[in-house]
Design an enzyme around this catalytic site. Structure first.
Site, PDB file in Angstrom:
ATOM      1  N   GLU A  15       8.432   7.712  -3.496  1.00 37.83           N
ATOM      2  CA  GLU A  15       7.887   6.377  -3.269  1.00 37.83           C
ATOM      3  C   GLU A  15       8.814   5.325  -3.865  1.00 37.83           C
ATOM      4  O   GLU A  15       9.159   5.389  -5.044  1.00 37.83           O
ATOM      5  CB  GLU A  15       6.488   6.247  -3.874  1.00 37.83           C
ATOM      6  CG  GLU A  15       5.859   4.893  -3.604  1.00 37.83           C
ATOM      7  CD  GLU A  15       4.564   4.682  -4.361  1.00 37.83           C
ATOM      8  OE1 GLU A  15       4.353   3.560  -4.869  1.00 37.83           O
ATOM      9  OE2 GLU A  15       3.777   5.641  -4.458  1.00 37.83           O
ATOM     10  N   ALA A  22       9.956   1.210  -4.709  1.00 35.20           N
ATOM     11  CA  ALA A  22       9.342   0.093  -5.431  1.00 35.20           C
ATOM     12  C   ALA A  22       9.706  -1.174  -4.679  1.00 35.20           C
ATOM     13  O   ALA A  22      10.858  -1.354  -4.274  1.00 35.20           O
ATOM     14  CB  ALA A  22       9.840   0.031  -6.867  1.00 35.20           C
ATOM     15  N   GLY A  51       0.795  -1.227   0.000  1.00 34.86           N
ATOM     16  CA  GLY A  51       0.000   0.000   0.000  1.00 34.86           C
ATOM     17  C   GLY A  51       0.824   1.274   0.000  1.00 34.86           C
ATOM     18  O   GLY A  51       0.374   2.302   0.512  1.00 34.86           O
ATOM     19  N   LYS A  94       8.350   8.964  -8.031  1.00 32.18           N
ATOM     20  CA  LYS A  94       8.418   7.502  -8.021  1.00 32.18           C
ATOM     21  C   LYS A  94       9.401   7.132  -9.124  1.00 32.18           C
ATOM     22  O   LYS A  94       9.001   6.933 -10.283  1.00 32.18           O
ATOM     23  CB  LYS A  94       7.044   6.874  -8.274  1.00 32.18           C
ATOM     24  CG  LYS A  94       7.022   5.351  -8.145  1.00 32.18           C
ATOM     25  CD  LYS A  94       5.624   4.801  -8.350  1.00 32.18           C
ATOM     26  CE  LYS A  94       5.618   3.281  -8.288  1.00 32.18           C
ATOM     27  NZ  LYS A  94       5.979   2.752  -6.959  1.00 32.18           N
TER      28      LYS A  94
END
Length: 281
Positions: free
Chosen positions: A135, A137, A14, A56
């Site tokens: 963010e 991975a 999440g 990201k």
């Protein structure tokens, strides 16, 4: 500018949902984490609008849209960040196949480098946002691929013969970028069986890398609630020496009355549950 890296105990924990909720909290509920003396005299309307950028750097599992690879997570981040970034700005390294990114790159005769990731991040930093959320991975130790081969070592036997030792690749990981960029980490714990071990090992790896991990979030990413959820969260609160800033139950898409709950509504609900104070010190 404060810069945070969002990592997790494993994939499908999440990260994007939590990242969007954090961005929403920082842009809309910024005064929530301030002390009374800082906020005194500020109404909700007068609270300053904070600029939050998203990044990201690497994503695998993208759809080709008008000749451009679009990652759904990056698209969601672009919906909540407020620095006018394009999806490519947010996610510059994208692969179609939903596999390990360095393997996807290798299949295309490409190589992901720390320099490439860092150069893209410098463009994000040039936005001079109040906050930047990066963010990750997968989990903390996401491989970027091998960088070089170490020289073969030679061992002399008692007979004077030499035997080559197998060459081993030198790897770089996304965590190396976090170290180079000096980002502060927020750890998402996927609340499922095994999370105690996963959380502690991930936290220990972050600290061993010399990186500051400031907070953690308990996230129930699956609709199947973990047995003894409250007990496991209580254990994590004892095991992890950092602040728990939020606890998210699974957000269903249909409420008890059968009404659809949109992703935006879920994010709004989640954002209200976040304690920003530990991130603002």
């Amino acid at each position: 500018m404060k810069e945070f890296f969002i990592t997790a105990t494993d994939t499908d924990a999440g990260k994007t949902f939590v990242s969007c909720a954090l961005i929403k909290a920082l842009t809309q509920n910024f005064t929530k984490g301030f002390t009374k003396d800082i906020c005194e005299g500020l109404t909700e309307e007068k609270a300053p609008v904070q600029k939050v950028a998203a990044f990201k750097p690497i994503a695998a599992g993208c759809e080709l849209v008008n000749g451009q690879l679009i990652n759904e997570d990056a698209k969601l981040l672009s919906d909540f960040a407020n620095c006018g970034q394009s999806i490519t700005d947010i996610n510059p390294i994208a692969f179609a196949e939903p596999i390990a990114p360095h393997i996807a790159a290798k299949k295309q005769n490409k190589h992901i480098t720390l320099t490439e990731v860092s150069d893209h991040y410098q463009q994000v930093k040039s936005l001079n946002a109040d906050f930047t959320l990066v963010e990750g991975a997968g989990g903390w130790r996401l491989p970027l691929g091998h960088t070089s081969l170490l020289p073969a070592e030679m061992k002399a036997s008692f007979t004077g013969n030499s035997k080559a030792v197998s060459q081993k690749p030198s790897y770089h990981f996304l965590s190396d970028f976090v170290k180079l960029a000096d980002l502060t980490v927020i750890l998402i714990v996927n609340m499922k069986l095994g999370c105690l071990n996963h959380a502690l090992l991930t936290y220990e790896a972050i600290i061993a890398d010399g990186v500051n991990c400031v907070a953690w979030i308990a996230n129930s990413a699956s609709s199947e609630q973990m047995n003894n959820l409250a007990e496991n969260i209580a254990e994590l609160e004892q095991i992890l020496p950092i602040a728990k800033i939020a606890q998210f139950d699974f957000f269903a898409s249909i409420d008890e009355e059968g009404k659809e709950i949109t992703f935006d509504e879920k994010i709004n609900l989640a954002a209200q549950k976040i304690d920003l104070a530990p991130l603002l010190d």
